[in-house]
Design a protein around this motif. Structure first.
Motif, mmCIF file in Angstrom:
data_model
loop_
_atom_site.group_PDB
_atom_site.id
_atom_site.type_symbol
_atom_site.label_atom_id
_atom_site.label_comp_id
_atom_site.label_asym_id
_atom_site.label_seq_id
_atom_site.Cartn_x
_atom_site.Cartn_y
_atom_site.Cartn_z
ATOM 1 N N LEU A 21 0.743 -1.095 0.085
ATOM 2 C CA LEU A 21 -0.016 -0.160 -0.075
ATOM 3 C C LEU A 21 0.953 1.068 -0.127
ATOM 4 C CD1 LEU A 21 -2.562 -1.268 2.682
ATOM 5 C CD2 LEU A 21 -2.588 -1.091 0.029
ATOM 6 N N TYR A 22 0.690 2.026 -0.892
ATOM 7 C CA TYR A 22 1.401 3.306 -0.968
ATOM 8 C C TYR A 22 0.363 4.458 -1.257
ATOM 9 C CZ TYR A 22 5.134 0.211 -2.654
ATOM 10 O OH TYR A 22 5.960 -0.828 -2.517
ATOM 11 N N SER A 23 0.635 5.714 -0.728
ATOM 12 C CA SER A 23 -0.112 6.850 -0.947
ATOM 13 C C SER A 23 -0.130 7.112 -2.380
ATOM 14 C CB SER A 23 0.548 7.993 -0.257
ATOM 15 O OG SER A 23 -0.324 9.166 -0.489
ATOM 16 N N GLY A 24 -1.549 7.074 -2.825
ATOM 17 C CA GLY A 24 -1.850 7.067 -4.491
ATOM 18 C C GLY A 24 -1.491 5.847 -5.102
ATOM 19 N N GLY A 25 -1.278 5.035 -4.636
ATOM 20 C CA GLY A 25 -0.985 3.558 -5.383
ATOM 21 C C GLY A 25 -0.931 2.440 -4.739
ATOM 22 N N GLY A 26 -0.441 1.554 -5.232
ATOM 23 C CA GLY A 26 -0.248 0.054 -4.404
ATOM 24 C C GLY A 26 0.439 -0.979 -5.398
ATOM 25 N N GLY A 27 0.190 -2.265 -4.831
ATOM 26 C CA GLY A 27 0.575 -3.438 -5.578
ATOM 27 C C GLY A 27 0.469 -4.691 -5.017
ATOM 28 N N SER A 28 1.195 -5.805 -5.657
ATOM 29 C CA SER A 28 1.098 -6.672 -5.072
ATOM 30 C C SER A 28 2.549 -7.632 -5.161
ATOM 31 C CB SER A 28 -0.004 -7.943 -5.450
ATOM 32 O OG SER A 28 0.142 -8.125 -6.612
ATOM 33 N N TYR A 29 2.757 -8.392 -4.272
ATOM 34 C CA TYR A 29 4.113 -9.368 -4.376
ATOM 35 C C TYR A 29 3.832 -11.040 -3.940
ATOM 36 C CZ TYR A 29 4.059 -8.749 0.611
ATOM 37 O OH TYR A 29 3.699 -8.703 1.962
ATOM 38 N N GLY A 30 4.775 -11.608 -4.591
ATOM 39 C CA GLY A 30 4.826 -13.073 -4.253
ATOM 40 C C GLY A 30 6.390 -13.433 -3.591
ATOM 41 N N GLY A 31 6.600 -13.627 -2.684
ATOM 42 C CA GLY A 31 7.949 -14.189 -2.001
ATOM 43 C C GLY A 31 7.986 -15.624 -1.987
ATOM 44 N N PHE A 32 9.236 -15.863 -2.409
ATOM 45 C CA PHE A 32 9.862 -17.286 -2.749
ATOM 46 C C PHE A 32 11.009 -17.441 -2.081
ATOM 47 C CE2 PHE A 32 6.983 -16.020 -5.959
ATOM 48 C CZ PHE A 32 5.991 -17.156 -6.147
ATOM 49 N N LYS A 33 11.054 -18.479 -0.872
ATOM 50 C CA LYS A 33 12.391 -18.229 -0.209
ATOM 51 C C LYS A 33 13.131 -19.570 -0.768
ATOM 52 C CE LYS A 33 10.223 -17.096 4.086
ATOM 53 N NZ LYS A 33 9.362 -17.545 5.341
ATOM 54 N N ALA A 34 14.536 -19.047 -0.521
ATOM 55 C CA ALA A 34 15.671 -20.149 -0.837
ATOM 56 C C ALA A 34 16.719 -19.818 -0.001
ATOM 57 C CB ALA A 34 16.081 -19.829 -2.233
ATOM 58 N N ALA A 35 16.774 -20.834 1.059
ATOM 59 C CA ALA A 35 18.107 -21.071 2.046
ATOM 60 C C ALA A 35 18.201 -19.600 3.026
ATOM 61 C CB ALA A 35 19.360 -20.850 1.430
ATOM 62 N N ASP A 36 18.989 -18.479 2.745
ATOM 63 C CA ASP A 36 18.957 -17.268 3.402
ATOM 64 C C ASP A 36 18.549 -16.310 2.702
ATOM 65 O OD1 ASP A 36 21.150 -17.199 1.597
ATOM 66 O OD2 ASP A 36 22.554 -15.957 3.317
ATOM 67 N N ARG A 37 18.001 -16.314 1.594
ATOM 68 C CA ARG A 37 17.499 -15.098 0.757
ATOM 69 C C ARG A 37 15.959 -15.784 0.226
ATOM 70 N NH1 ARG A 37 22.498 -13.592 -2.978
ATOM 71 N NH2 ARG A 37 23.791 -14.200 -1.442
ATOM 72 N N GLU A 38 15.323 -14.654 -0.266
ATOM 73 C CA GLU A 38 14.015 -14.663 -0.621
ATOM 74 C C GLU A 38 13.940 -13.866 -2.071
ATOM 75 O OE1 GLU A 38 9.482 -13.801 0.656
ATOM 76 O OE2 GLU A 38 11.131 -12.400 1.440
ATOM 77 N N TYR A 39 13.157 -14.475 -3.030
ATOM 78 C CA TYR A 39 13.216 -13.789 -4.374
ATOM 79 C C TYR A 39 11.789 -13.188 -4.451
ATOM 80 C CZ TYR A 39 17.621 -15.722 -5.350
ATOM 81 O OH TYR A 39 18.915 -16.177 -5.244
ATOM 82 N N VAL A 40 11.579 -11.911 -4.777
ATOM 83 C CA VAL A 40 10.140 -11.441 -4.332
ATOM 84 C C VAL A 40 9.796 -10.797 -5.977
ATOM 85 C CG1 VAL A 40 8.621 -9.810 -3.581
ATOM 86 C CG2 VAL A 40 10.379 -10.696 -1.991
ATOM 87 N N ALA A 41 8.884 -11.695 -6.630
ATOM 88 C CA ALA A 41 8.258 -11.087 -7.866
ATOM 89 C C ALA A 41 7.249 -10.073 -7.446
ATOM 90 C CB ALA A 41 7.546 -12.035 -8.647
ATOM 91 N N TYR A 42 6.995 -8.850 -7.972
ATOM 92 C CA TYR A 42 6.187 -7.831 -7.592
ATOM 93 C C TYR A 42 5.577 -6.990 -8.917
ATOM 94 C CZ TYR A 42 10.165 -4.653 -8.224
ATOM 95 O OH TYR A 42 11.067 -4.247 -8.866
ATOM 96 N N SER A 43 4.584 -6.113 -8.453
ATOM 97 C CA SER A 43 3.958 -5.425 -9.322
ATOM 98 C C SER A 43 3.503 -4.366 -8.693
ATOM 99 C CB SER A 43 2.986 -5.935 -10.177
ATOM 100 O OG SER A 43 2.419 -4.941 -11.345
ATOM 101 N N GLY A 44 3.854 -3.075 -8.673
ATOM 102 C CA GLY A 44 3.526 -1.932 -7.922
ATOM 103 C C GLY A 44 3.317 -0.657 -8.697
ATOM 104 N N PHE A 45 2.649 0.419 -8.177
ATOM 105 C CA PHE A 45 2.502 1.697 -8.901
ATOM 106 C C PHE A 45 2.400 2.714 -7.927
ATOM 107 C CE2 PHE A 45 -1.696 0.377 -8.412
ATOM 108 C CZ PHE A 45 -2.744 1.315 -8.403
ATOM 109 N N GLY A 46 2.723 3.917 -8.106
ATOM 110 C CA GLY A 46 2.185 5.131 -7.294
ATOM 111 C C GLY A 46 1.977 6.298 -8.243
#
Length: 181
Positions: free
Chosen positions: A101-126
């Motif tokens: 959630l952003y002022s005047g915008g927003g988006g969504s994400y999917g986080g996928f964990k691997a060991a000590d990292r996470e890869y996050v696919a996202y789409s956002g706008f503001g």
């Protein structure tokens, strides 16, 4: 009415001449969508999101026939670089989905964990920006940002809606913070 056609053609041509980089990015992005969509070639997979990034990665989020999500990415043109997360699509504990959630915008994400990292696919706008891509994060630190070329399938990917179908719990923290570039 026939005079309007040459005027419209001239306007369209001037837009392409004024912004050749944007036209080139869009063309590469269109090709990248098809190329990245090929990452979901496994049986019973549907492409929910795909793009080619500015730094030459192909990224796709695939949904299986049971709705389970899997992130697949690779360095375009480089053999043996493909990563699929989670390795077992039935591993729901390795996936989180949420809204930003952003002022005047927003988006969504999917986080996928691997060991000590996470890869996050996202789409956002503001106000005045929109960005789609994949972030590589460790804790709160952004390690890498792979920003999609303009033609992405689609901008509004709605990860929580996809996740709800497969029974993923929404991310209670809703804490992915986008690194806008």
């Amino acid at each position: 009415m026939p005079r309007a056609i040459p005027v419209l053609c001239a306007m369209a041509l001037s837009l392409l001449l004024v912004s050749p980089v944007l036209a080139a990015d869009t063309a590469k992005g269109d090709a990248g969508i098809k190329e990245a969509a090929g990452l979901c070639a496994a049986p019973a997979a549907t492409v929910a999101f795909s793009c080619k990034t500015r730094d030459n990665y192909l990224v796709a989020v695939c949904t299986r026939d049971n709705g389970l999500l899997q992130l697949v990415f690779e360095s375009a043109g480089k053999a043996n670089t493909r990563v699929a997360l989670p390795k077992d699509p039935a591993d729901k504990a390795s996936v989180r989905v949420g809204y930003m959630l952003y002022s005047g915008g927003g988006g969504s994400y999917g986080g996928f964990k691997a060991a000590d990292r996470e890869y996050v696919a996202y789409s956002g706008f503001g106000k005045g920006w929109k960005q789609t891509g994949m972030s590589e994060v460790r804790g709160e630190k952004h390690l890498a940002e792979h920003i999609c070329l303009p033609a992405t399938k689609p901008y509004d990917i709605g990860f929580p809606l996809l996740g709800e179908k497969a029974g993923y719990a929404p991310d209670a923290a809703q804490d992915f913070d986008l690194d806008v570039q």
